[in-house]
Design a protein around this motif. Structure first.
Motif, PDB file in Angstrom:
ATOM      1  N   ASP A  53     -23.006  42.197 -24.325  1.00  0.00           N
ATOM      2  CA  ASP A  53     -21.926  41.443 -23.739  1.00  0.00           C
ATOM      3  C   ASP A  53     -20.751  41.431 -24.790  1.00  0.00           C
ATOM      4  O   ASP A  53     -20.088  40.416 -24.893  1.00  0.00           O
ATOM      5  N   MET A  54     -20.728  42.414 -25.598  1.00  0.00           N
ATOM      6  CA  MET A  54     -19.607  42.409 -26.736  1.00  0.00           C
ATOM      7  C   MET A  54     -18.844  43.660 -26.651  1.00  0.00           C
ATOM      8  O   MET A  54     -19.296  44.543 -26.423  1.00  0.00           O
ATOM      9  N   PHE A  55     -17.499  43.751 -27.199  1.00  0.00           N
ATOM     10  CA  PHE A  55     -16.645  45.144 -27.302  1.00  0.00           C
ATOM     11  C   PHE A  55     -17.182  45.673 -28.665  1.00  0.00           C
ATOM     12  O   PHE A  55     -17.094  44.767 -29.538  1.00  0.00           O
ATOM     13  N   THR A  56     -16.735  46.767 -28.952  1.00  0.00           N
ATOM     14  CA  THR A  56     -16.421  47.374 -30.425  1.00  0.00           C
ATOM     15  C   THR A  56     -15.078  47.219 -30.340  1.00  0.00           C
ATOM     16  O   THR A  56     -14.294  47.049 -29.366  1.00  0.00           O
ATOM     17  N   TYR A  57     -14.714  47.151 -31.530  1.00  0.00           N
ATOM     18  CA  TYR A  57     -13.052  46.976 -31.872  1.00  0.00           C
ATOM     19  C   TYR A  57     -12.647  47.975 -32.792  1.00  0.00           C
ATOM     20  O   TYR A  57     -13.077  48.114 -33.940  1.00  0.00           O
ATOM     21  N   ASP A  58     -11.518  48.714 -32.274  1.00  0.00           N
ATOM     22  CA  ASP A  58     -11.170  49.765 -33.306  1.00  0.00           C
ATOM     23  C   ASP A  58      -9.531  50.252 -32.679  1.00  0.00           C
ATOM     24  O   ASP A  58      -9.494  51.428 -32.342  1.00  0.00           O
ATOM     25  N   PRO A 425     -10.053  51.421 -21.565  1.00  0.00           N
ATOM     26  CA  PRO A 425     -10.331  50.629 -22.774  1.00  0.00           C
ATOM     27  C   PRO A 425     -10.290  49.064 -22.403  1.00  0.00           C
ATOM     28  O   PRO A 425      -9.688  48.392 -21.423  1.00  0.00           O
ATOM     29  N   ARG A 426     -11.152  48.258 -23.386  1.00  0.00           N
ATOM     30  CA  ARG A 426     -11.215  46.680 -23.040  1.00  0.00           C
ATOM     31  C   ARG A 426     -10.145  46.246 -24.197  1.00  0.00           C
ATOM     32  O   ARG A 426      -9.349  47.251 -25.030  1.00  0.00           O
ATOM     33  N   GLN A 427     -10.316  44.771 -24.786  1.00  0.00           N
ATOM     34  CA  GLN A 427      -9.421  44.220 -25.714  1.00  0.00           C
ATOM     35  C   GLN A 427     -10.064  43.093 -26.095  1.00  0.00           C
ATOM     36  O   GLN A 427     -11.097  42.557 -25.625  1.00  0.00           O
ATOM     37  N   LEU A 428      -9.577  42.730 -27.333  1.00  0.00           N
ATOM     38  CA  LEU A 428     -10.191  41.331 -27.968  1.00  0.00           C
ATOM     39  C   LEU A 428      -8.849  40.351 -27.565  1.00  0.00           C
ATOM     40  O   LEU A 428      -7.931  40.331 -27.811  1.00  0.00           O
TER      41      LEU A 428
END
Ligand code: SDX
Length: 443
Positions: A53-58, A425-428
């Motif tokens: 339930d988290m995304f990676t961030y890059d 893609p998703r986002q923060l």
């Protein structure tokens, strides 16, 4: 694309997995590691969100592999570039652009019969629908030729409906051939329009590079004889720019194509992305930078500016996301530079001497050494192109012309991958918390 069975195999082998622990909860996950043929392995995070339930961030995708690909491989630390396993130095020395196009598209070097057939197909697609000439008339004469390229290439989908069905292998092949074949014609017409000269039709008795030089530099008032040394240099420049893994413009083409957009629209998107000075626009920016520096004694001033965080100036043609060593294409380009300038009798080209002195000083400077900033493909290309008679505004157009084969090859690889999905893609999220609407009278 790595299919589920490969992933399943990888995850069964405990040595081939990556254990991740959330230290806030102590929860852990096993993520499969997948090895490629060359280069870094990948941690398969396709199920990461579903399981954590988290995304990676890059941002900028510095540590992210967006796809599988077998077309090009770069070892940035060693300064190695391979196309289907062949070193760029060998291809630049022994091959020609048509053969490299076949290699990129089909995965193998062609035999004589395959090469002749491919070259014939490309040659006989070089003419443009005559009605497309009207598009040029709509631009101002001083329009940047990259603006014309984005417009005219996107408009190809309005003329070539019989090669827009991405699910038909034959139509995909025709679209590939049309794009590779027509880019020189479209580019040359953009140049001719900008200088007020009549358009020059392609000639089927000339090679790809000869044809391009003919369409650019010939005029109806006299015969034009292509200089074989310049034609060879042009062909080599096309080879050096043909493909380069998942760079910004190629990733743009892949993302556009992932929605099912037609190939002409996808390549127009790639041209738009390439235009930026951080990417394909750098060759034009390098020449402007060298002209601004003007003389060797001003180099230290600009080196200091490039190091100053408060100064947006960067040393154009230096640095690379992947290469932390010399870009192998820059070495070949520098060699070509000397050959062309010698052939044209301008061996003492001040800009080349300035560029070489700038390179020497930069590569002795701790800042550039520590950050591993070396000359890239764009550092010398502008000097050759200027010597050949191209205006600075055409430099990125030539990059787009050559990169079209890489774009269509990568696009095809993606379309033909049975597990390909739309890129999304998703986002923060760092915006506002939910809040009630406030009527304008109360604001
Ligand atoms: C191409 O991706 C590809 O493969 C592209 C390409 C292809 O064939 O498709 O190879 C073609 O686009 C070549 C690159 C052409 N662009 C330029 O020459 C423009 C100048 N170069 C830079 O803008 C930069 O080097 C990039 C854009 C090429 C790479 O940027 P990155 O990977 O995001 O690196 P970065 O900006 O994070 O730089 C790392 C550090 C930074 O300093 P710190 O923040 O760590 O202190 O190096 C510095 C940067 O400030 N730096 C430079 C510099 N390039 C990077 N400082 C001065 N001059 C430079 N040119």
């Amino acid at each position: 694309m790595t299919d589920a069975s490969t992933v399943a195999q990888a995850s069964q082998d405990a040595r081939n997995s990556f254990t991740m622990i959330d230290n806030r909860t102590g929860q852990s996950w096993e993520l499969p590691i997948i090895d490629g043929v060359l280069g870094p392995s990948v941690v398969d995070i396709r199920r990461f969100y579903a399981e954590t339930d988290m995304f990676t961030y890059d941002p900028g995708f510095t540590s992210t592999a967006s796809c599988d690909s077998g077309i090009t491989f770069i070892d940035g630390d060693a300064g190695i570039l391979l196309h289907r396993g062949y070193r760029i130095e060998d291809l630049a020395e022994h091959s020609d652009f048509m053969e490299v196009c076949y290699l990129l598209l089909h995965g193998e070097l062609p035999n004589a019969q395959e090469k002749a057939k491919f070259e014939h197909n490309i040659t006989y697609h070089t003419m443009l629908h005559e009605q497309m000439v009207n598009f040029y008339r709509g631009f101002r004469r001083d329009a940047h030729p990259m603006a014309i390229m984005v417009g005219v290439v996107g408009a190809l989908s309005a003329f070539y409906h019989d090669s827009t069905d991405i699910n038909d292998p034959h139509q995909r092949m025709v679209a590939q051939h049309r794009l590779i074949a027509k880019m020189p014609t479209i580019a040359a017409m953009a140049y001719k329009y900008s200088v007020g000269q009549p358009f020059v039709y392609p000639r089927n008795n000339l090679s790809y590079a000869e044809n391009f030089l003919h369409m650019i530099f010939s005029v109806p008032a006299e015969d034009y004889v292509v200089n074989p040394v310049l034609a060879r240099a042009m062909d080599r420049i096309f080879i050096l720019h043909a493909d380069h893994e998942q760079n910004a413009s190629t990733s743009t083409v892949r993302i556009a194509g992932s929605s099912g957009a037609n190939p002409f629209a996808c390549i127009a998107a790639g041209i738009a992305s390439l235009w930026g000075p951080a990417h394909g626009g750098a060759n034009e920016a390098v020449l402007r930078m060298l002209q601004e520096i003007g003389s060797v004694d001003r180099i230290p001033e600009f080196i200091e500016r490039a190091k100053d965080k408060d100064d947006p100036f960067r040393l154009m043609g230096f640095g690379h996301r992947v290469y932390k060593n010399y870009d192998p294409r820059a070495k070949v380009m520098q060699k070509s530079c000397h050959e062309v300038l010698e052939e044209l009798g301008i061996g003492e080209e001040p800009l080349l001497k300035l560029a070489m002195e700038l390179e020497r000083i930069a590569l002795e400077d701790d800042y550039f050494v520590e950050k591993k900033l070396f000359p890239n493909v764009d550092f010398y290309s502008g000097i050759i192109l200027k010597a050949m008679g191209f205006p600075t505004t055409m430099f990125t157009v030539l990059f787009a012309l050559a990169r079209t084969v890489g774009w269509v090859g990568q696009w095809t690889e993606m379309i033909e991958d049975p597990s390909q999905r739309i890129s999304r893609p998703r986002q923060l999220y760092v915006g506002n918390e939910p809040r009630d609407y406030v009527p304008i009278q109360q604001r």
